[in-house]
Design an enzyme around this catalytic site. Structure first.
Site, PDB file in Angstrom:
ATOM      1  N   ASP A  89       0.814  -1.222   0.000  1.00  0.00           N
ATOM      2  CA  ASP A  89       0.000   0.000   0.000  1.00  0.00           C
ATOM      3  C   ASP A  89       0.846   1.270   0.000  1.00  0.00           C
ATOM      4  O   ASP A  89       0.309   2.373  -0.102  1.00  0.00           O
ATOM      5  CB  ASP A  89      -0.931   0.010   1.224  1.00  0.00           C
ATOM      6  CG  ASP A  89      -2.033  -1.040   1.107  1.00  0.00           C
ATOM      7  OD1 ASP A  89      -2.361  -1.437  -0.032  1.00  0.00           O
ATOM      8  OD2 ASP A  89      -2.552  -1.472   2.149  1.00  0.00           O
TER       9      ASP A  89
ATOM     10  N   ARG B 264      -5.188   6.662  -1.118  1.00  0.00           N
ATOM     11  CA  ARG B 264      -3.719   6.746  -1.067  1.00  0.00           C
ATOM     12  C   ARG B 264      -3.150   7.568  -2.232  1.00  0.00           C
ATOM     13  O   ARG B 264      -2.074   8.156  -2.107  1.00  0.00           O
ATOM     14  CB  ARG B 264      -3.100   5.355  -1.014  1.00  0.00           C
ATOM     15  CG  ARG B 264      -3.520   4.604   0.248  1.00  0.00           C
ATOM     16  CD  ARG B 264      -2.647   3.430   0.586  1.00  0.00           C
ATOM     17  NE  ARG B 264      -3.390   2.495   1.427  1.00  0.00           N
ATOM     18  CZ  ARG B 264      -3.567   2.623   2.748  1.00  0.00           C
ATOM     19  NH1 ARG B 264      -3.053   3.645   3.395  1.00  0.00           N
ATOM     20  NH2 ARG B 264      -4.263   1.717   3.410  1.00  0.00           N
TER      21      ARG B 264
END
Ligand code: S3P
Length: 449
Positions: A326, A402
């Protein structure tokens, strides 16, 4: 568009030193699992430090729809579980919003009960592949009826008479592994999951904590996880550690912002999650671990990140990918401010996250003046060094928290500001991102008018 509302355009601009302490929220992966395993235990699980991001709140609502009582009183979340095999059939569609973790784990948890449930999500989630989960769930006897390409909305008919499964995951995915283990809870006998590359092991740790019999062995095939079905899970007191994936944003912001010195306390450094911090140190980042300790069986430290003007591009080992999957978007931002190339191989999973994260970052970075090359499972960022990254563009967040946060961090050190078309999705994982960053001295704001 934001996941649950009108777009929130945001801007960030060159900032002075960032300083102070960044208290980031609870771990998203552990928060989802606390609610789901709490719902499958017999009795009341109490959770503090839960991430109250939209993804986790959607999982809380889903657990209520399956019959568990979930309620926040004071600072504590109380989950009254229904026991393994005790899920009721929901009388409404389960909307998991933006959350791949939520939907995939919940599908696993219900797939071995004789009930039907229909799942949906936002435009991002409804475009993501679900066959990676429904294929192994079919081996237990569950059936899935979704849109073409195995996409949501999708109805799962849980197995009437589940059988245990031995399954080697074809992709390195903790979500797939966890879905199979959760399904295995209500199958008689032993369910075995084999993963060639180790992915985050929160499900295994937490299942053991709830009293399931589970073993993990490293073999020539990979990591072999064996779970005994039909345990009675005992309720737990869970203190959710802070999220290393959220810590990544203030850490990376401090590294690229002149004069910065930021402390990010109490961050879990579970080796299946901490790959970014190792990588940053290899790039020459002034990132230290203070007060290293163990909490709840997990390594924890306070991270101190200081401005690092002499970062170097590196080759990121592909075997590290799962432990920082991530974090590649924000790593690519740091790489833009390093000297030389940062090559990131072995990352094709990035293409099936909340967005195609290689494409989303490559397009935004190129627009901001950074060279990026890419292939199906790799990408390379050409760093320009500190003080030489133009910026000055608006990028699309693509319903991906993100991506939005990465470009807002980038704008703190580009020559001209960076704009993100929609910061709304940030609320899925890091609802306090904006006040936390501005509290450190970052110039990040919502754009009005
Ligand atoms: C997660 C696993 C990872 C990660 C996601 C959270 C989890 O996804 O990207 O944000 O909590 O299990 P994959 O399992 O698909 O790699």
């Amino acid at each position: 568009m934001s996941s649950h509302g009108t777009p929130i355009p945001m801007i960030s601009e060159k900032s002075g030193p960032l300083s102070g302490e960044a208290h980031v929220p609870g771990d998203k992966s552990i928060s989802h699992r606390s609610l789901i395993l709490g719902a499958l235990a017999v009795g009341e699980t109490r959770v503090t430090g839960l991430l109250e991001g939209q993804d986790v709140l959607d999982t809380a609502k889903a657990m209520q729809a399956f019959g568990a009582e979930v309620e926040k009183r004071g600072d504590t979340w109380h989950v009254q579980g229904v026991g393994v095999g005790g899920f009721a059939e929901p009388d409404r569609v389960i909307d998991c919003g933006n959350s791949g973790t939520g939907v995939r784990l919940i599908m696993g948890a219900m797939a071995t009960s004789p009930i039907a449930a229909t799942f949906t999500g936002d435009a991002s989630l409804n475009s993501r592949p679900m066959a990676r989960v429904t294929d192994p769930l079919a081996l237990f006897g569950a059936r899935a009826f979704g849109r073409s390409g195995g996409r949501l909305p999708m109805t799962i008919l849980g197995a009437e008479q589940p059988v245990p499964v031995r399954y080697a995951t074809p992709v390195p995915s903790a979500q797939v592994k966890s879905a199979v283990l959760l399904a295995g809870l209500n199958a008689p006998g032993e369910t075995v999951v084999i993963e060639r590359e180790a992915t985050r092991d929160h499900s295994e740790r937490m299942l053991a904590g709830f009293g399931a019999t589970l073993s993990t062995e490293d073999s020539a095939e990979g990591r072999v996880i064996t779970l005994q079905g039909r345990p009675e899970l005992r309720p737990q007191e869970i203190v959710v550690p802070r999220d290393p994936s959220s810590a990544a944003f203030p850490v990376c912001a401090a590294l690229i912002t002149e004069g910065s010195d930021v402390l990010v306390p109490n961050i879990g450094l579970n080796p299946t999650r901490a790959g970014l911090f190792t990588t940053l140190r290899e790039m020459g980042a002034d990132l230290t671990y203070e007060n290293e300790r163990e909490e709840g069986g997990e390594p924890v430290a306070d991270l101190r990140a200081r401005f690092s003007p002499d970062l170097r591009g590196i080759e990121v080992p592909p075997e590290r990918a799962a432990s920082m999957i991530d974090e590649y978007p924000v790593l690519s931002v740091v790489a833009a401010f390093a000297r030389g190339q940062t090559h990131m191989p072995g990352v094709k999973e990035l293409r099936v996250k909340e967005s195609d994260r290689i494409d989303a970052m490559a397009q935004g970075l190129r627009a901001a003046g950074i060279g990026v090359e890419e292939g199906e499972d790799w990408w390379t960022v050409e760093g320009r060094g500190f003080g030489d990254v133009p910026g000055g563009v608006t990028v699309a967040a693509r319903l991906d928290h993100r991506i939005a946060m990465s470009f807002l961090v980038m704008g703190l050190a580009t020559e001209a500001p960076m704009m993100v078309d929609d910061g709304g999705p940030i609320a899925t994982s890091f609802p306090i991102f904006e006040p936390l960053m501005t509290g450190l001295g970052a110039k990040i704001a919502r754009q009005t008018g």
